[in-house]
Design a protein around this motif. Sequence first.
Motif, PDB file in Angstrom:
ATOM      1  N   GLN A 280       0.805  -1.221   0.000  1.00  0.00           N
ATOM      2  CA  GLN A 280       0.000   0.000   0.000  1.00  0.00           C
ATOM      3  C   GLN A 280       0.841   1.275   0.000  1.00  0.00           C
ATOM      4  O   GLN A 280       0.358   2.351  -0.358  1.00  0.00           O
ATOM      5  N   ASP A 281       2.101   1.169   0.383  1.00  0.00           N
ATOM      6  CA  ASP A 281       2.976   2.351   0.389  1.00  0.00           C
ATOM      7  C   ASP A 281       3.657   2.589  -0.954  1.00  0.00           C
ATOM      8  O   ASP A 281       4.427   3.545  -1.091  1.00  0.00           O
ATOM      9  N   TYR A 282       3.364   1.719  -1.932  1.00  0.00           N
ATOM     10  CA  TYR A 282       4.051   1.822  -3.220  1.00  0.00           C
ATOM     11  C   TYR A 282       3.137   2.346  -4.328  1.00  0.00           C
ATOM     12  O   TYR A 282       3.414   2.158  -5.509  1.00  0.00           O
ATOM     13  N   GLY A 283       2.051   2.990  -3.957  1.00  0.00           N
ATOM     14  CA  GLY A 283       1.181   3.641  -4.931  1.00  0.00           C
ATOM     15  C   GLY A 283       0.577   2.677  -5.939  1.00  0.00           C
ATOM     16  O   GLY A 283      -0.003   1.646  -5.576  1.00  0.00           O
ATOM     17  N   THR A 284       0.769   2.991  -7.216  1.00  0.00           N
ATOM     18  CA  THR A 284       0.137   2.211  -8.279  1.00  0.00           C
ATOM     19  C   THR A 284       0.700   0.799  -8.401  1.00  0.00           C
ATOM     20  O   THR A 284       0.074  -0.056  -9.042  1.00  0.00           O
ATOM     21  N   LEU A 285       1.861   0.532  -7.798  1.00  0.00           N
ATOM     22  CA  LEU A 285       2.416  -0.819  -7.846  1.00  0.00           C
ATOM     23  C   LEU A 285       1.458  -1.830  -7.232  1.00  0.00           C
ATOM     24  O   LEU A 285       1.391  -2.984  -7.657  1.00  0.00           O
ATOM     25  N   TYR A 286       0.713  -1.364  -6.238  1.00  0.00           N
ATOM     26  CA  TYR A 286      -0.283  -2.226  -5.578  1.00  0.00           C
ATOM     27  C   TYR A 286      -1.327  -2.707  -6.583  1.00  0.00           C
ATOM     28  O   TYR A 286      -1.584  -3.910  -6.722  1.00  0.00           O
ATOM     29  N   LEU A 287      -1.916  -1.782  -7.335  1.00  0.00           N
ATOM     30  CA  LEU A 287      -2.940  -2.148  -8.307  1.00  0.00           C
ATOM     31  C   LEU A 287      -2.345  -2.940  -9.469  1.00  0.00           C
ATOM     32  O   LEU A 287      -2.983  -3.865  -9.993  1.00  0.00           O
ATOM     33  N   ILE A 288      -1.120  -2.592  -9.882  1.00  0.00           N
ATOM     34  CA  ILE A 288      -0.463  -3.332 -10.962  1.00  0.00           C
ATOM     35  C   ILE A 288      -0.244  -4.788 -10.553  1.00  0.00           C
ATOM     36  O   ILE A 288      -0.474  -5.716 -11.344  1.00  0.00           O
ATOM     37  N   THR A 289       0.164  -4.991  -9.311  1.00  0.00           N
ATOM     38  CA  THR A 289       0.388  -6.352  -8.823  1.00  0.00           C
ATOM     39  C   THR A 289      -0.906  -7.147  -8.785  1.00  0.00           C
ATOM     40  O   THR A 289      -0.946  -8.322  -9.174  1.00  0.00           O
ATOM     41  N   LEU A 290      -1.973  -6.510  -8.328  1.00  0.00           N
ATOM     42  CA  LEU A 290      -3.270  -7.186  -8.307  1.00  0.00           C
ATOM     43  C   LEU A 290      -3.698  -7.598  -9.708  1.00  0.00           C
ATOM     44  O   LEU A 290      -4.140  -8.730  -9.938  1.00  0.00           O
ATOM     45  N   GLY A 291      -3.574  -6.666 -10.666  1.00  0.00           N
ATOM     46  CA  GLY A 291      -3.965  -6.976 -12.036  1.00  0.00           C
ATOM     47  C   GLY A 291      -3.114  -8.065 -12.648  1.00  0.00           C
ATOM     48  O   GLY A 291      -3.637  -8.986 -13.299  1.00  0.00           O
ATOM     49  N   ALA A 292      -1.789  -7.990 -12.451  1.00  0.00           N
ATOM     50  CA  ALA A 292      -0.892  -8.998 -13.025  1.00  0.00           C
ATOM     51  C   ALA A 292      -1.170 -10.372 -12.430  1.00  0.00           C
ATOM     52  O   ALA A 292      -1.185 -11.388 -13.148  1.00  0.00           O
ATOM     53  N   MET A 293      -1.407 -10.423 -11.132  1.00  0.00           N
ATOM     54  CA  MET A 293      -1.686 -11.698 -10.481  1.00  0.00           C
ATOM     55  C   MET A 293      -2.992 -12.298 -10.986  1.00  0.00           C
ATOM     56  O   MET A 293      -3.093 -13.515 -11.201  1.00  0.00           O
ATOM     57  N   SER A 294      -3.995 -11.459 -11.201  1.00  0.00           N
ATOM     58  CA  SER A 294      -5.273 -11.941 -11.726  1.00  0.00           C
ATOM     59  C   SER A 294      -5.095 -12.546 -13.112  1.00  0.00           C
ATOM     60  O   SER A 294      -5.645 -13.615 -13.418  1.00  0.00           O
ATOM     61  N   ILE A 295      -4.312 -11.887 -13.959  1.00  0.00           N
ATOM     62  CA  ILE A 295      -4.093 -12.386 -15.318  1.00  0.00           C
ATOM     63  C   ILE A 295      -3.380 -13.733 -15.289  1.00  0.00           C
ATOM     64  O   ILE A 295      -3.747 -14.678 -16.010  1.00  0.00           O
ATOM     65  N   VAL A 296      -2.363 -13.845 -14.449  1.00  0.00           N
ATOM     66  CA  VAL A 296      -1.614 -15.103 -14.352  1.00  0.00           C
ATOM     67  C   VAL A 296      -2.519 -16.234 -13.879  1.00  0.00           C
ATOM     68  O   VAL A 296      -2.487 -17.345 -14.421  1.00  0.00           O
ATOM     69  N   ILE A 297      -3.344 -15.953 -12.863  1.00  0.00           N
ATOM     70  CA  ILE A 297      -4.246 -16.985 -12.333  1.00  0.00           C
ATOM     71  C   ILE A 297      -5.251 -17.416 -13.401  1.00  0.00           C
ATOM     72  O   ILE A 297      -5.501 -18.610 -13.602  1.00  0.00           O
ATOM     73  N   VAL A 298      -5.828 -16.453 -14.111  1.00  0.00           N
ATOM     74  CA  VAL A 298      -6.822 -16.774 -15.134  1.00  0.00           C
ATOM     75  C   VAL A 298      -6.202 -17.634 -16.244  1.00  0.00           C
ATOM     76  O   VAL A 298      -6.827 -18.575 -16.752  1.00  0.00           O
ATOM     77  N   LEU A 299      -4.966 -17.332 -16.610  1.00  0.00           N
ATOM     78  CA  LEU A 299      -4.320 -18.050 -17.707  1.00  0.00           C
ATOM     79  C   LEU A 299      -3.838 -19.440 -17.311  1.00  0.00           C
ATOM     80  O   LEU A 299      -3.995 -20.405 -18.081  1.00  0.00           O
TER      81      LEU A 299
END
Length: 330
Positions: A280-299
């Motif tokens: 949460q202290d890393y700004g947009t990195l938090y949301l980027i990580t969530l999105g990237a993890m979702s894509i990996v899981i879906v694939l």
Amino acid sequence: MTSGLVLLGRLALIIGLLCLCIAPFAFSPARLVLLTQALTMLSLAMLWNLVAGYGNVMVIGQHAFVGIGAYAFYGFAMLAGWHMAVALPAAMTVTLVFGIVVYAMLYRLRTAYLAVGSWVVAETLMLVASRLPGFGGGSGASLPASLLRTLGARAPERLSTIYILVLVVTVLTFALIWMLMRSRIGLGLAALRDSEEGAAVAGVNTRLVRAACFILAAPIVGLVGVLVTLQKGRISPVASFSMLDWTIYVLFIVVIGGLGSLEGPIIGTLVFFLLRELLQDYGTLYLITLGAMSIVIVLFAPKGLWGLARRKLGRDLVPLTHDPRTGDLP
């Protein structure tokens, strides 16, 4: 070995529940706030999983019912002057009525059309809420201190009361879904989850089971909306009808944990809040990580983290059916 891991998993669930029960006496206010938020998201995740994971109703407008519950509660408690004990079930009833109406509008839609349609309904309701007289318009309105003091004279007492309410709703939601999935409707939902065409051929009334889970979830989501209002101490169109908070994050939790399972939302909630606290202290990195993890899981793991674990264990931690070979719970 597998049976031992299953027993350890079930023991972990029991210990976790016991820890949650003693949390008001063992954790600091900051930790209690975090647990309250986590349990709130878990309730919403379980309900969306019921509708989408089992009922195959892929809506992305669940935040509409959170907002409806919040605004209905404010209207009954503040504008009508009803006691909180009466305003709360009244807000659930209003959400139930809206759930029936919304489902009647959307039940013929499928796939992307259903997702977009539910989102449009939610955004329309948000715009309507911002125009309601007496509700503060676009900026919303705060709950008065007199109402909040009914939950406790001091802030720590109110926090503990709200936490207990959220915990009770979460446990009851879990138990309700478990009992539903053990019923005849649950058998239809399980078949619908695996194959809609196969379920229809087997004689499952797919329209009925879809309607049942969607309409059943609506008032409970509205109840969660009331609890969110008590946590925040105010209503507003943007916060009460927040798509990011009450739908997008919920989708992430369910996708990561595992769609169509009871264990999935629990695992997804743990992962979500762990990532939030670490990043949460890393700004947009938090949301980027969530999105990237979702894509990996879906694939690579479309059934989520619990799907990977279940492949190794061969059974669920929370059994929904009986083993036809032994008659025992798997």
